[in-house]
Motif scaffolding. Structure first.
Motif, PDB file in Angstrom:
ATOM      1  N   GLY A 211     -21.182 -23.336  49.387  1.00 22.78           N
ATOM      2  CA  GLY A 211     -20.875 -23.332  47.955  1.00 22.78           C
ATOM      3  C   GLY A 211     -19.411 -23.077  47.690  1.00 22.78           C
ATOM      4  N   VAL A 212     -19.041 -23.349  46.451  1.00 22.44           N
ATOM      5  CA  VAL A 212     -17.617 -23.389  46.104  1.00 22.44           C
ATOM      6  C   VAL A 212     -17.101 -22.079  45.526  1.00 22.44           C
ATOM      7  CG1 VAL A 212     -17.472 -25.868  45.810  1.00 22.44           C
ATOM      8  CG2 VAL A 212     -18.251 -24.464  43.904  1.00 22.44           C
ATOM      9  N   VAL A 213     -17.894 -21.011  45.553  1.00 21.94           N
ATOM     10  CA  VAL A 213     -17.416 -19.766  44.951  1.00 21.94           C
ATOM     11  C   VAL A 213     -17.399 -18.635  45.984  1.00 21.94           C
ATOM     12  CG1 VAL A 213     -17.522 -18.325  42.895  1.00 21.94           C
ATOM     13  CG2 VAL A 213     -18.553 -20.576  42.838  1.00 21.94           C
ATOM     14  N   PRO A 214     -16.517 -18.728  46.978  1.00 18.81           N
ATOM     15  CA  PRO A 214     -16.393 -17.624  47.929  1.00 18.81           C
ATOM     16  C   PRO A 214     -15.718 -16.439  47.243  1.00 18.81           C
ATOM     17  CG  PRO A 214     -14.632 -19.192  48.292  1.00 18.81           C
ATOM     18  CD  PRO A 214     -15.533 -19.785  47.232  1.00 18.81           C
ATOM     19  N   PRO A 215     -15.795 -15.256  47.838  1.00 26.32           N
ATOM     20  CA  PRO A 215     -15.073 -14.119  47.261  1.00 26.32           C
ATOM     21  C   PRO A 215     -13.593 -14.487  47.062  1.00 26.32           C
ATOM     22  CG  PRO A 215     -16.540 -13.350  48.975  1.00 26.32           C
ATOM     23  CD  PRO A 215     -16.578 -14.858  49.019  1.00 26.32           C
ATOM     24  N   GLY A 216     -13.094 -14.232  45.870  1.00 26.65           N
ATOM     25  CA  GLY A 216     -11.721 -14.578  45.533  1.00 26.65           C
ATOM     26  C   GLY A 216     -11.626 -15.765  44.588  1.00 26.65           C
ATOM     27  N   ALA A 217     -12.697 -16.593  44.526  1.00 24.39           N
ATOM     28  CA  ALA A 217     -12.657 -17.788  43.670  1.00 24.39           C
ATOM     29  C   ALA A 217     -13.078 -17.442  42.254  1.00 24.39           C
ATOM     30  CB  ALA A 217     -13.585 -18.861  44.232  1.00 24.39           C
ATOM     31  N   ALA A 218     -12.527 -18.188  41.291  1.00 26.70           N
ATOM     32  CA  ALA A 218     -12.947 -18.019  39.895  1.00 26.70           C
ATOM     33  C   ALA A 218     -14.371 -18.537  39.744  1.00 26.70           C
ATOM     34  CB  ALA A 218     -12.010 -18.779  38.970  1.00 26.70           C
ATOM     35  N   ALA A 219     -15.125 -17.898  38.869  1.00 31.26           N
ATOM     36  CA  ALA A 219     -16.497 -18.328  38.611  1.00 31.26           C
ATOM     37  C   ALA A 219     -16.501 -19.784  38.155  1.00 31.26           C
ATOM     38  CB  ALA A 219     -17.113 -17.444  37.532  1.00 31.26           C
ATOM     39  N   ILE A 220     -17.551 -20.501  38.567  1.00 33.43           N
ATOM     40  CA  ILE A 220     -17.719 -21.885  38.115  1.00 33.43           C
ATOM     41  C   ILE A 220     -18.771 -21.870  37.014  1.00 33.43           C
ATOM     42  CG2 ILE A 220     -18.437 -24.209  38.814  1.00 33.43           C
ATOM     43  CD1 ILE A 220     -15.968 -23.499  40.256  1.00 33.43           C
TER      44      ILE A 220
ATOM     45  N   ALA B 168     -27.263 -24.317  42.321  1.00 32.43           N
ATOM     46  CA  ALA B 168     -26.635 -25.246  43.274  1.00 32.43           C
ATOM     47  C   ALA B 168     -25.168 -24.880  43.488  1.00 32.43           C
ATOM     48  CB  ALA B 168     -26.764 -26.678  42.766  1.00 32.43           C
ATOM     49  N   ARG B 169     -24.457 -24.597  42.387  1.00 32.24           N
ATOM     50  CA  ARG B 169     -23.018 -24.326  42.508  1.00 32.24           C
ATOM     51  C   ARG B 169     -22.735 -23.021  43.242  1.00 32.24           C
ATOM     52  NH1 ARG B 169     -21.511 -27.004  36.579  1.00 32.24           N
ATOM     53  NH2 ARG B 169     -21.917 -29.097  37.360  1.00 32.24           N
ATOM     54  N   TYR B 170     -23.665 -22.087  43.157  1.00 27.52           N
ATOM     55  CA  TYR B 170     -23.454 -20.793  43.829  1.00 27.52           C
ATOM     56  C   TYR B 170     -24.228 -20.700  45.149  1.00 27.52           C
ATOM     57  CZ  TYR B 170     -20.892 -19.278  39.755  1.00 27.52           C
ATOM     58  OH  TYR B 170     -19.932 -19.176  38.774  1.00 27.52           O
ATOM     59  N   ASP B 171     -24.817 -21.814  45.587  1.00 27.44           N
ATOM     60  CA  ASP B 171     -25.622 -21.808  46.805  1.00 27.44           C
ATOM     61  C   ASP B 171     -26.598 -20.626  46.776  1.00 27.44           C
ATOM     62  OD1 ASP B 171     -26.578 -22.399  49.359  1.00 27.44           O
ATOM     63  OD2 ASP B 171     -25.116 -21.083  50.321  1.00 27.44           O
ATOM     64  N   ALA B 172     -27.302 -20.507  45.642  1.00 33.77           N
ATOM     65  CA  ALA B 172     -28.151 -19.326  45.445  1.00 33.77           C
ATOM     66  C   ALA B 172     -29.591 -19.586  45.863  1.00 33.77           C
ATOM     67  CB  ALA B 172     -28.109 -18.918  43.977  1.00 33.77           C
ATOM     68  N   ARG B 173     -30.208 -18.529  46.387  1.00 37.71           N
ATOM     69  CA  ARG B 173     -31.644 -18.518  46.655  1.00 37.71           C
ATOM     70  C   ARG B 173     -32.205 -17.324  45.892  1.00 37.71           C
ATOM     71  NH1 ARG B 173     -29.883 -19.696  52.326  1.00 37.71           N
ATOM     72  NH2 ARG B 173     -30.126 -17.515  52.921  1.00 37.71           N
ATOM     73  N   PRO B 174     -33.526 -17.271  45.707  1.00 35.18           N
ATOM     74  CA  PRO B 174     -34.053 -16.101  45.009  1.00 35.18           C
ATOM     75  C   PRO B 174     -33.589 -14.816  45.694  1.00 35.18           C
ATOM     76  CG  PRO B 174     -35.743 -17.780  45.187  1.00 35.18           C
ATOM     77  CD  PRO B 174     -34.572 -18.262  45.997  1.00 35.18           C
ATOM     78  N   GLY B 175     -33.008 -13.916  44.917  1.00 38.23           N
ATOM     79  CA  GLY B 175     -32.501 -12.661  45.465  1.00 38.23           C
ATOM     80  C   GLY B 175     -30.987 -12.616  45.584  1.00 38.23           C
ATOM     81  N   THR B 176     -30.321 -13.787  45.581  1.00 42.14           N
ATOM     82  CA  THR B 176     -28.861 -13.836  45.732  1.00 42.14           C
ATOM     83  C   THR B 176     -28.174 -13.090  44.580  1.00 42.14           C
ATOM     84  OG1 THR B 176     -28.913 -15.916  46.934  1.00 42.14           O
ATOM     85  CG2 THR B 176     -26.868 -15.400  45.768  1.00 42.14           C
TER      86      THR B 176
END
Lengths: 65, 555
Positions: free
Chosen positions: B426-435, B512-520
């Motif tokens: 995903g495109v929001v590693p630590p340091g990146a602005a929120a999408i 999708a943008r945060y590569d999230a799964r339940p619990g993320t």
């Protein structure tokens, strides 16, 4: 199947590669630059190796000149 | 200027001018441009009072920085003034690049949907400043002082002593913190005898704003060696009020004063716009540019931001936009330090993060400039080779560089980040602005960024209501001295738990943008940059990460 010349970008960071290319010619005369370019072509052509790919690149480079 | 009436902001004497001793203020900002005003509004929103000093009594003379990037609009949205900008501005996302008389390629800066703000709007700087001034004037925490020119800056142990000139004569003022947002020629920088380091480019560009009714699409057009301007580059941009920006490369040997004369400018524009075009010249300027910055953005209690700290070439719109990102980075840090909630080292992190961002901007801008104005025969040969291959060979389009347009800097490697311990794409590693992403909140369409607000924030991705106890633990973190407010993001709607709002991710774009799964769980800093993320909620880890993000020495 014979390998073909790739047309999409193969660079992870195109700007970085381009800047390095320009930097490589820093301070050279036109004649020296031409020699560097010829050596560079030979080095990269050898790295590619595949004659079919090189032939396609040669044709693409020549087109429109 | 025909299309815009410059507002006049009245000089009003301050009580500080009458005191026998200099008054002391928490935060003083020099410069009421986009950067200084953004900083003032941000600080005001966090409850910090500021005095803003400006030597003038109106907005920017000329349209200057016209391209405002998505991230800038998101920042201004948080500060309550983006809507007016977007309504007045011209939205665009397509760019076209020409070589000679041929189009070599087109690009789309925001090919995906589901974002509140466009990739860019074009809006004259005077409008942007006007809307910021109007917002600032509505906030009692901001004391805007027009016709206040700083003539002396004296760093002391516990403050900065300023000498200020006004229509009523001079006065002194003490600032616990001074933000120097006083532009490229920064008098503050000169007062302190600080030098820039970097590169000055030996080239000149002519900027002309013309008013015309033109049947042209709203897109950025860039020409390398067009038939109408042989040997140079040209840029065309639409602005509000049927004003068009034209930028022509005219070479180092051009005489600036001569080139600004209408009898010189108009034939150049006529060649570009065609013999039938009817236009009025609004503003002309000739500029050279620099890619350089201050070594250090922080000097004790003096903090430099925007052009006062760094300068880039205009290709890429990285000047104004990076300045607004400076203000965004600084606001929350200075607010926490000024309130005694975070250590002084947090201000050092502003300098470190924004110096790295400036280096990135300077690198992009230098490379664009080298491409646009090649130095030497070999550079020109490679540039023309890339341009001539671009139409038929997609790889070469990515080498063509007419400006790499401003996006939010990613603070990779910042010590404020908590490195990932779980696996993430995903495109929001630590340091990146929120999408951003579209969500539904309380049955109404909304945007993910709105849920982040202006403090620390958590996004908790779930597919079912969370266990009550876990939700309660997160709710408790929302009541700490430095609160973190959590919102739940879910594909399915359910009622809130422990007061945590539920954002329905109707299109699945947020997940999708945060590569999230339940619990993320994602943790965001108050400037909406991610600083930590996990595959499950761990309240102790969250508290440690917040402490780390405020540069707390204990961690």
């Amino acid at each position: 199947m014979a390998q073909t010349l790739r047309n999409d970008s193969g660079f992870a960071d195109p700007d970085e590669v381009y800047a390095a290319l320009i930097e490589c010619h820093q301070g050279l005369s036109e004649e020296q630059s031409a020699r560097v370019n010829a050596r560079l072509v030979l080095l990269l052509a050898n790295h590619i190796g595949n004659f079919h790919v090189i032939s396609e690149a040669l044709a693409a480079a020549r087109e429109g000149i | 200027m025909a299309s815009y009436d410059y507002p006049v902001y009245d000089y009003r004497p301050s009580a500080d001018q009458r005191g026998r001793q200099p008054a002391r203020r928490k935060v003083v900002i020099v410069g009421a441009g986009p950067v200084g005003l953004t900083a003032a509004i941000d600080l005001a929103a966090r409850g910090v009072e500021t005095v803003v000093l400006d030597e003038d009594n109106t907005v920017s003379a000329g349209s200057r920085a016209i391209c405002h990037a998505k991230r800038t609009l998101e920042i201004w949205d948080r500060l309550g003034c983006a809507e007016a900008m977007v309504a007045k501005g011209v939205t665009w996302r397509t760019g076209k690049v020409f070589f000679g008389d041929r189009q070599v390629y087109a690009f789309d800066l925001l090919p995906e949907g589901g974002h509140h703000f466009p990739a860019f709007i074009n809006l004259q700087q005077y409008y942007a400043e006007q809307f910021l001034v109007e917002r600032a004037m509505s906030m009692p925490e901001i004391d805007l002082r027009w016709k206040n020119r700083v003539t002396g800056v004296e760093p002391r142990n516990d403050c900065v002593r300023l000498a200020i000139e006004t229509p009523d004569g001079p006065y002194a003022l003490e600032a616990e913190w001074l933000i120097a947002a006083d532009g490229a020629r920064s008098p503050t920088r000169k007062q302190l005898g600080l030098d820039f380091r970097g590169k000055v480019f030996e080239d000149r560009f002519l900027i002309a704003d013309v008013k015309m009714k033109a049947d042209l699409p709203t897109e950025r057009r860039f020409w390398f060696e067009p038939p109408f301007h042989p040997g140079g580059s040209a840029l065309l941009h639409r602005q509000a009020d049927d004003v068009w920006r034209i930028d022509l490369q005219i070479g180092w040997n051009a005489a600036p004063e001569e080139e600004k004369k209408p009898e010189r400018v108009i034939p150049r524009l006529r060649a570009m716009l065609g013999p039938e075009a009817r236009f009025d010249l609004e503003w002309v300027s000739v500029y050279t540019f620099q890619c350089r910055r201050l070594d250090r953005f922080r000097h004790g209690r003096i903090i430099f931001a925007g052009d006062a700290a760094h300068q880039v070439s205009p290709f890429g719109a990285r000047g104004g936009n990076s300045g607004v990102q400076d203000a965004d980075n600084l606001g929350w840090k200075l607010a926490l330090v000024a309130k005694g909630l975070a250590p002084d080292a947090l201000i050092d992190s502003y300098a470190a993060e924004r110096e790295a961002a400036a280096d990135e901007n300077i690198r992009h801008s230098t490379r664009s400039t080298d491409f646009i104005t090649p130095k030497g025969a070999a550079s020109r040969l490679f540039r023309d080779a890339a341009l001539s291959l671009a139409a038929a060979h997609p790889f070469a389009r990515r080498l063509v560089n007419s400006g790499r347009l401003s996006t939010a800097s990613v603070m990779t490697g910042s010590p404020l980040n908590t490195p990932d311990r779980d696996d993430f794409a995903g495109v929001v590693p630590p340091g990146a602005a929120a999408i951003d992403a579209p969500v539904v909140r309380d049955g109404k369409s909304d945007w993910l960024l709105h849920a982040l607000g202006e403090g620390f924030a958590g996004l908790w991705f779930l597919d079912a209501p969370p266990p009550r106890a876990e939700a309660e633990t997160l709710a408790v973190l929302g009541r700490k001295p430095i609160p973190m407010r959590t919102a739940i993001v879910s594909r399915k709607a359910f009622s809130s738990s422990a007061g945590l709002p539920v954002l329905v991710d109707t299109e699945g774009l947020a997940a999708a943008r945060y590569d999230a799964r339940p619990g993320t769980f994602y943790l965001f800093r108050p400037d909406q940059h991610a600083c930590a993320r996990w595959r499950g909620v761990d309240p102790a880890a969250i508290e440690t990460s917040i402490a780390r993000a405020i540069a707390h020495s204990a961690y």
